[in-house]
Design a protein around this motif. Structure first.
Motif, PDB file in Angstrom:
ATOM      1  N   THR A  46      87.744  65.510 151.003  1.00 48.50           N
ATOM      2  CA  THR A  46      87.625  65.218 152.421  1.00 48.50           C
ATOM      3  C   THR A  46      86.224  64.643 152.647  1.00 48.50           C
ATOM      4  O   THR A  46      85.555  64.255 151.691  1.00 48.50           O
ATOM      5  N   GLN A  47      85.777  64.568 153.895  1.00 45.39           N
ATOM      6  CA  GLN A  47      84.464  63.979 154.176  1.00 45.39           C
ATOM      7  C   GLN A  47      83.641  64.892 155.068  1.00 45.39           C
ATOM      8  O   GLN A  47      84.182  65.676 155.865  1.00 45.39           O
ATOM      9  N   ASN A  48      82.328  64.765 154.944  1.00 45.91           N
ATOM     10  CA  ASN A  48      81.423  65.521 155.792  1.00 45.91           C
ATOM     11  C   ASN A  48      80.936  64.651 156.942  1.00 45.91           C
ATOM     12  O   ASN A  48      81.426  63.538 157.147  1.00 45.91           O
ATOM     13  N   ASP A  49      79.949  65.146 157.684  1.00 46.08           N
ATOM     14  CA  ASP A  49      79.489  64.420 158.865  1.00 46.08           C
ATOM     15  C   ASP A  49      78.714  63.147 158.524  1.00 46.08           C
ATOM     16  O   ASP A  49      78.440  62.329 159.406  1.00 46.08           O
ATOM     17  N   LYS A  50      78.366  62.954 157.254  1.00 39.70           N
ATOM     18  CA  LYS A  50      77.721  61.720 156.810  1.00 39.70           C
ATOM     19  C   LYS A  50      78.719  60.776 156.140  1.00 39.70           C
ATOM     20  O   LYS A  50      78.340  59.789 155.541  1.00 39.70           O
ATOM     21  N   LEU A  51      80.009  61.125 156.242  1.00 45.83           N
ATOM     22  CA  LEU A  51      81.103  60.361 155.645  1.00 45.83           C
ATOM     23  C   LEU A  51      81.032  60.353 154.122  1.00 45.83           C
ATOM     24  O   LEU A  51      81.589  59.482 153.465  1.00 45.83           O
TER      25      LEU A  51
END
Length: 590
Positions: free
Chosen positions: A80-85
């Motif tokens: 998946t991705q975090n807040d920094k993509l």
């Protein structure tokens, strides 16, 4: 990419020029803080969406954002991705790339269970990608080919030349390797698709999967996610219950209920507490922002949308035979002569007052200034976005008229509308869906704008998404102009999933060899390992897109998500507020 119906396979505090640059959460005066010492277990929250899902709850076949509202809670990918993509582990706990990035090996989390209690293994990963590579997949309505096309042996397997699937290979229960035909610049992107269970679908022919109960019925849709899809009143309510065996720990909430509610009454129900959150697609209407901001119990998240709204041009139509067989074959397409000249499309672009749709705040425009016209079909948050590379079609009715005059589109009979160069009546059909109030309101405005330039528009009756999408896809009729919205992928700027000639979502049926060449060049190693190289190629592609103009990008509005402050634990990402929903809780749980 998701059909934003009208917003998987869509956000910033406005600056003075209304271009978003950061995330804004309105902190209201009362009730922002939790009223106890920590998370509580139990309780139900209710979300609202303004159109019903069309009813496909299988990740490899779903098409639009309303179905994604269910699948976001029920299914998961390896990463998946975090807040920094940045990519982070999900069903895979780690991965290894070989030196030339032709292979990526994932080590899967052990102990993960499907909703029916069966173990999640590497065989499920292999099966998911094998099904999307199947010769029957596209004909059955599958549009996620972009995730599998780069895999090793894809063409031979998809064409039926071999029954050996080489692209994804399991090595035991918890190790799986993705193999690419060539060095791949974004291997984690291609491996990020949600996984479906082999033990459910493996015995079915791929062509039968879309109509299977396991793809459509609550209680039979099986994922690994924190919530199970357990019940529904079709077109009214969709219920997700806690997955007690979730691999990250049982969710704190008992359930999440989705209700289908007209956008016009959403904010009243939000104020009363009858619904708890409004997010994708669409969120709250821009005109309602200030009203909702005054509610003492609601938080607003405003940030640039990971997508855009457009008016597409049907450049070609498929034949009835190809529609019946599910074939997308550009060699058989029938040109739409009414829109075949790019200069005609450019004239139409100059005739549409896009800034008027957006407005500049103070009650102006449909968006009240909470958004901006854009000219490039790549998400603004992506490193590849280059507004300066694209042609900007400023509102200029006189220029539109001049272009059409030069092309021979003139009012020959004095009725106020232009005929084509052969003297035939020139009428453009404009189709659009119901559900998104802003889009519904924009359709007659666009009609009026075009008629000011002498372009006669037949504004047709809007249709519900369940009717509109098949009509848009099975384009063997008389469609000319269409309105749609896209929530873009946050994983990579590659636009081929929407604009490649054979892409299922290429509803304009744009067939451009130059576009194909540039999109392939931008992902071809070794040059494409250099992000600056890719950026230059995508700049060239954006320029070409804006000149060819298979669609006029209308605007990217700011996402305006709202939720009751009784909900705690929400993590806001650039593209979603649904991350880690197993950690959500309500402070009034008993």
């Amino acid at each position: 990419m998701i059909l934003a119906a009208c917003n998987k396979d869509g956000d910033a505090k406005p600056t003075d020029n209304n271009e978003p640059d950061s995330t804004e959460v309105d902190e209201n005066k009362d009730g922002d803080e939790a009223t106890d010492d920590g998370p509580k277990k139990g309780g139900t929250i209710t979300g609202a969406m303004y159109s019903a899902p069309t009813g496909m709850f299988n990740p490899i076949f779903y098409e639009e954002a309303y179905e994604a509202n269910i699948l976001d809670f029920t299914h998961e990918g390896l990463v998946t991705q975090n807040d920094k993509l940045e990519f982070i582990p999900s069903l895979a706990e780690k991965w290894e790339l070989n030196d030339d990035q032709t292979e990526v090996t994932f080590f899967l989390k052990e102990g993960v269970k499907w909703h029916d209690g069966e173990a999640f293994t590497a065989d499920d990963v292999v099966y998911t990608y094998k099904a999307m590579s199947d010769p029957e997949y596209e004909n059955a309505g599958g549009v996620r080919v972009n995730y599998v096309a780069p895999l090793l042996g894809y063409e031979a397997y998809q064409s039926g030349e071999t029954d050996t699937f080489e692209g994804v290979v399991a090595d035991g229960d918890y190790k799986v390797t993705f193999k690419f035909a060539e060095p791949n610049v974004s291997p984690l992107y291609y491996a990020s698709f949600p996984i479906i269970p082999e033990h459910i679908f493996g015995s079915m022919a791929v062509k039968d999967i879309p109509e299977a109960a396991e793809s459509k019925e609550p209680g039979k849709v099986i994922g690994t996610g924190p919530f199970k899809f357990t019940d529904m009143v079709e077109r009214e309510q969709y219920i997700l219950d806690r997955n007690d065996d979730y691999w990250q720990g049982a969710p704190l909430l008992d359930s999440i209920v989705w209700k289908v509610i007209a956008q016009s009454v959403m904010i009243g129900l939000l104020e009363k507490g009858e619904i708890d959150f409004v997010a994708s697609p669409g969120g709250i209407a821009p005109a309602d922002h200030d009203i909702v901001a005054d509610f003492g119990n609601i938080k607003i998240i405003e940030q640039a949308d990971f997508g855009y709204q457009l008016m597409g041009f049907k450049l070609n139509h498929r034949t009835t035979a190809d529609v019946d067989s599910g074939t997308i074959n550009p060699d058989n397409w029938v040109p739409n002569k009414k829109l075949s000249d790019p200069k005609v499309r450019q004239a139409i672009a100059h005739a549409v007052n896009r800034q008027g749709l957006v407005g500049s705040g103070h009650g102006e425009g449909l968006l009240h200034g909470r958004g901006q016209p854009i000219n490039s079909p790549i998400a603004q948050q992506m490193w590849a976005y280059d507004e300066s590379a694209a042609t900007s079609y400023d509102y200029d009715v006189e220029k539109a008229k001049s272009i059409l005059d030069e092309l021979g589109y003139v009012d020959a009979n004095g009725d106020g509308f232009r005929e084509d160069p052969d003297g035939n009546e020139w009428v453009l059909n404009l189709d659009y869906p119901t559900g998104n109030e802003l889009r519904e309101r924009s359709a007659p405005i666009i009609q009026s704008d075009l008629e000011k330039a002498g372009i006669k528009v037949n504004l047709r009756q809007p249709a519900e998404m369940s009717v509109y999408v098949p009509g848009l896809t099975n384009d063997n009729t008389d469609w000319d102009l269409y309105l749609i919205g896209w929530s873009l992928s946050s994983t990579d700027p590659d636009p081929s999933g929407l604009w490649a000639t054979r892409a299922g979502y290429n509803f304009s049926r744009w067939n451009s060899p130059t576009s194909e060449e540039l999109m392939q060049k931008a992902v071809k190693a070794p040059e494409a390992f250099d992000q600056d190289f890719r950026k230059e190629v995508y700049a060239e592609w954006q320029k070409h897109f804006s000149e060819e103009l298979p669609a006029l990008l209308l605007y990217a509005q700011n996402s305006l998500w709202a939720y009751n402050d009784r909900i705690q634990g929400i993590k806001v990402l650039p593209q979603s507020m649904y991350q880690d929903s197993h950690e959500w809780w309500v402070n009034d749980a008993e």
